[in-house]
Design a protein around this motif. Sequence first.
Motif, PDB file in Angstrom:
ATOM      1  N   GLU A  40       0.827  -1.206   0.000  1.00  0.00           N
ATOM      2  CA  GLU A  40       0.000   0.000   0.000  1.00  0.00           C
ATOM      3  C   GLU A  40       0.863   1.258   0.000  1.00  0.00           C
ATOM      4  O   GLU A  40       0.514   2.253  -0.635  1.00  0.00           O
ATOM      5  N   ALA A  41       2.009   1.216   0.667  1.00  0.00           N
ATOM      6  CA  ALA A  41       2.901   2.385   0.704  1.00  0.00           C
ATOM      7  C   ALA A  41       3.437   2.701  -0.689  1.00  0.00           C
ATOM      8  O   ALA A  41       3.454   3.867  -1.107  1.00  0.00           O
ATOM      9  N   VAL A  42       3.857   1.688  -1.448  1.00  0.00           N
ATOM     10  CA  VAL A  42       4.371   1.961  -2.791  1.00  0.00           C
ATOM     11  C   VAL A  42       3.243   2.334  -3.744  1.00  0.00           C
ATOM     12  O   VAL A  42       3.438   3.149  -4.646  1.00  0.00           O
ATOM     13  N   MET A  43       2.057   1.779  -3.532  1.00  0.00           N
ATOM     14  CA  MET A  43       0.901   2.158  -4.354  1.00  0.00           C
ATOM     15  C   MET A  43       0.535   3.621  -4.108  1.00  0.00           C
ATOM     16  O   MET A  43       0.246   4.365  -5.052  1.00  0.00           O
ATOM     17  N   GLU A  44       0.553   4.045  -2.857  1.00  0.00           N
ATOM     18  CA  GLU A  44       0.242   5.443  -2.530  1.00  0.00           C
ATOM     19  C   GLU A  44       1.263   6.393  -3.133  1.00  0.00           C
ATOM     20  O   GLU A  44       0.907   7.478  -3.610  1.00  0.00           O
ATOM     21  N   ASP A  45       2.536   6.015  -3.129  1.00  0.00           N
ATOM     22  CA  ASP A  45       3.559   6.864  -3.708  1.00  0.00           C
ATOM     23  C   ASP A  45       3.363   6.986  -5.222  1.00  0.00           C
ATOM     24  O   ASP A  45       3.516   8.073  -5.798  1.00  0.00           O
ATOM     25  N   SER A  46       3.009   5.890  -5.872  1.00  0.00           N
ATOM     26  CA  SER A  46       2.750   5.926  -7.307  1.00  0.00           C
ATOM     27  C   SER A  46       1.550   6.826  -7.603  1.00  0.00           C
ATOM     28  O   SER A  46       1.589   7.651  -8.520  1.00  0.00           O
ATOM     29  N   ALA A  47       0.484   6.685  -6.816  1.00  0.00           N
ATOM     30  CA  ALA A  47      -0.702   7.533  -6.994  1.00  0.00           C
ATOM     31  C   ALA A  47      -0.350   9.004  -6.784  1.00  0.00           C
ATOM     32  O   ALA A  47      -0.848   9.871  -7.510  1.00  0.00           O
ATOM     33  N   ALA A  48       0.518   9.299  -5.826  1.00  0.00           N
ATOM     34  CA  ALA A  48       0.943  10.686  -5.598  1.00  0.00           C
ATOM     35  C   ALA A  48       1.647  11.232  -6.836  1.00  0.00           C
ATOM     36  O   ALA A  48       1.444  12.394  -7.218  1.00  0.00           O
ATOM     37  N   GLY A  49       2.463  10.408  -7.491  1.00  0.00           N
ATOM     38  CA  GLY A  49       3.112  10.831  -8.727  1.00  0.00           C
ATOM     39  C   GLY A  49       2.081  11.155  -9.798  1.00  0.00           C
ATOM     40  O   GLY A  49       2.181  12.172 -10.486  1.00  0.00           O
ATOM     41  N   TRP A  50       1.096  10.292  -9.939  1.00  0.00           N
ATOM     42  CA  TRP A  50       0.015  10.542 -10.906  1.00  0.00           C
ATOM     43  C   TRP A  50      -0.661  11.875 -10.593  1.00  0.00           C
ATOM     44  O   TRP A  50      -0.861  12.713 -11.478  1.00  0.00           O
ATOM     45  N   ASN A  51      -1.035  12.047  -9.332  1.00  0.00           N
ATOM     46  CA  ASN A  51      -1.803  13.228  -8.933  1.00  0.00           C
ATOM     47  C   ASN A  51      -1.006  14.526  -9.069  1.00  0.00           C
ATOM     48  O   ASN A  51      -1.590  15.593  -9.247  1.00  0.00           O
ATOM     49  N   GLU A  52       0.312  14.430  -8.998  1.00  0.00           N
ATOM     50  CA  GLU A  52       1.175  15.608  -9.148  1.00  0.00           C
ATOM     51  C   GLU A  52       1.609  15.829 -10.594  1.00  0.00           C
ATOM     52  O   GLU A  52       2.305  16.800 -10.895  1.00  0.00           O
ATOM     53  N   GLY A  53       1.237  14.928 -11.481  1.00  0.00           N
ATOM     54  CA  GLY A  53       1.652  15.043 -12.879  1.00  0.00           C
ATOM     55  C   GLY A  53       3.099  14.636 -13.093  1.00  0.00           C
ATOM     56  O   GLY A  53       3.726  15.031 -14.060  1.00  0.00           O
ATOM     57  N   ASP A  54       3.634  13.799 -12.201  1.00  0.00           N
ATOM     58  CA  ASP A  54       5.030  13.360 -12.251  1.00  0.00           C
ATOM     59  C   ASP A  54       5.072  11.925 -12.796  1.00  0.00           C
ATOM     60  O   ASP A  54       4.937  10.955 -12.037  1.00  0.00           O
ATOM     61  N   MET A  55       5.236  11.806 -14.098  1.00  0.00           N
ATOM     62  CA  MET A  55       5.233  10.496 -14.764  1.00  0.00           C
ATOM     63  C   MET A  55       6.307   9.571 -14.205  1.00  0.00           C
ATOM     64  O   MET A  55       6.063   8.379 -13.999  1.00  0.00           O
ATOM     65  N   ASP A  56       7.519  10.097 -13.973  1.00  0.00           N
ATOM     66  CA  ASP A  56       8.606   9.254 -13.462  1.00  0.00           C
ATOM     67  C   ASP A  56       8.242   8.656 -12.111  1.00  0.00           C
ATOM     68  O   ASP A  56       8.476   7.467 -11.868  1.00  0.00           O
ATOM     69  N   ARG A  57       7.668   9.469 -11.233  1.00  0.00           N
ATOM     70  CA  ARG A  57       7.273   8.962  -9.912  1.00  0.00           C
ATOM     71  C   ARG A  57       6.136   7.957 -10.041  1.00  0.00           C
ATOM     72  O   ARG A  57       6.120   6.935  -9.354  1.00  0.00           O
ATOM     73  N   PHE A  58       5.177   8.245 -10.905  1.00  0.00           N
ATOM     74  CA  PHE A  58       4.066   7.322 -11.118  1.00  0.00           C
ATOM     75  C   PHE A  58       4.576   5.960 -11.596  1.00  0.00           C
ATOM     76  O   PHE A  58       4.141   4.920 -11.114  1.00  0.00           O
ATOM     77  N   LEU A  59       5.521   5.948 -12.531  1.00  0.00           N
ATOM     78  CA  LEU A  59       6.023   4.699 -13.110  1.00  0.00           C
ATOM     79  C   LEU A  59       7.152   4.057 -12.302  1.00  0.00           C
ATOM     80  O   LEU A  59       7.552   2.932 -12.606  1.00  0.00           O
ATOM     81  N   ALA A  60       7.669   4.731 -11.280  1.00  0.00           N
ATOM     82  CA  ALA A  60       8.778   4.188 -10.484  1.00  0.00           C
ATOM     83  C   ALA A  60       8.405   2.880  -9.793  1.00  0.00           C
ATOM     84  O   ALA A  60       9.277   2.096  -9.428  1.00  0.00           O
ATOM     85  N   ILE A  61       7.144   2.603  -9.644  1.00  0.00           N
ATOM     86  CA  ILE A  61       6.674   1.382  -8.992  1.00  0.00           C
ATOM     87  C   ILE A  61       6.912   0.138  -9.862  1.00  0.00           C
ATOM     88  O   ILE A  61       6.918  -0.986  -9.375  1.00  0.00           O
ATOM     89  N   TYR A  62       7.140   0.345 -11.164  1.00  0.00           N
ATOM     90  CA  TYR A  62       7.349  -0.776 -12.086  1.00  0.00           C
ATOM     91  C   TYR A  62       8.821  -1.156 -12.161  1.00  0.00           C
ATOM     92  O   TYR A  62       9.698  -0.302 -12.132  1.00  0.00           O
ATOM     93  N   SER A  63       9.074  -2.446 -12.300  1.00  0.00           N
ATOM     94  CA  SER A  63      10.427  -2.949 -12.493  1.00  0.00           C
ATOM     95  C   SER A  63      10.972  -2.422 -13.817  1.00  0.00           C
ATOM     96  O   SER A  63      10.231  -2.258 -14.793  1.00  0.00           O
ATOM     97  N   ASP A  64      12.279  -2.177 -13.850  1.00  0.00           N
ATOM     98  CA  ASP A  64      12.936  -1.750 -15.087  1.00  0.00           C
ATOM     99  C   ASP A  64      13.197  -2.916 -16.038  1.00  0.00           C
ATOM    100  O   ASP A  64      13.631  -2.695 -17.171  1.00  0.00           O
ATOM    101  N   ALA A  65      12.924  -4.132 -15.605  1.00  0.00           N
ATOM    102  CA  ALA A  65      13.163  -5.306 -16.447  1.00  0.00           C
ATOM    103  C   ALA A  65      12.346  -5.197 -17.738  1.00  0.00           C
ATOM    104  O   ALA A  65      11.162  -4.832 -17.697  1.00  0.00           O
ATOM    105  N   PRO A  66      12.942  -5.492 -18.883  1.00  0.00           N
ATOM    106  CA  PRO A  66      12.221  -5.348 -20.154  1.00  0.00           C
ATOM    107  C   PRO A  66      11.010  -6.274 -20.271  1.00  0.00           C
ATOM    108  O   PRO A  66      10.096  -5.995 -21.034  1.00  0.00           O
ATOM    109  N   GLU A  67      10.983  -7.352 -19.508  1.00  0.00           N
ATOM    110  CA  GLU A  67       9.845  -8.274 -19.573  1.00  0.00           C
ATOM    111  C   GLU A  67       8.674  -7.852 -18.690  1.00  0.00           C
ATOM    112  O   GLU A  67       7.625  -8.504 -18.679  1.00  0.00           O
ATOM    113  N   THR A  68       8.811  -6.755 -17.939  1.00  0.00           N
ATOM    114  CA  THR A  68       7.702  -6.248 -17.133  1.00  0.00           C
ATOM    115  C   THR A  68       6.508  -6.032 -18.058  1.00  0.00           C
ATOM    116  O   THR A  68       6.639  -5.437 -19.123  1.00  0.00           O
ATOM    117  N   SER A  69       5.350  -6.542 -17.639  1.00  0.00           N
ATOM    118  CA  SER A  69       4.200  -6.526 -18.544  1.00  0.00           C
ATOM    119  C   SER A  69       3.024  -5.737 -17.975  1.00  0.00           C
ATOM    120  O   SER A  69       2.846  -5.642 -16.770  1.00  0.00           O
TER     121      SER A  69
END
Length: 159
Positions: A40-69
């Motif tokens: 829930e803590a990482v989900m809230e941080d991602s949502a905060a990125g969305w709400n602030e218009g910060d794409m990098d913060r919103f997407l930081a919750i995803y793995s950088d692995a190319p197979e992330t789906s």
Amino acid sequence: MRAGLLMAGVLALSACTPEPEPVEAATEVAAPAVSAADLEAVMEDSAAGWNEGDMDRFLAIYSDAPETSFVGSGGLMRGKAAMEERYRAAYDWSQPDPAERGELTFETEDVRPLGDTHALYIGRYILTYPDGGEPVTGYTSLVFAREPEGWKIIADHSS
């Protein structure tokens, strides 16, 4: 007679063999299982990125692995670059004001550890709009992996 000599030889050898050293228990401690609060803590941080218009913060919750789906109404895509392209095309990121994107929140439905290094998160995403329009909501199933940087999404199915 042979059996007696053989037995005497075995006894003599066993008396000369040193006792084995005791084996110490492994000192490595397994990482604790994930808790709902962890995810829930990482989900809230991602949502905060969305709400602030910060794409990098919103997407930081995803793995950088190319197979992330990510699977959504547009089908299957892999990698954060493809996800970023999708979100930039679908939502207005030019301002931090959520009027166009909506304000994002999550409601946790279920969290299940999948061993020590993976977890399943099932929740509901909710986009509310300041003008009072109808919220957009749906379910999301996320598989998280414990990476050196923390819990990261490796598979996202949102509808």
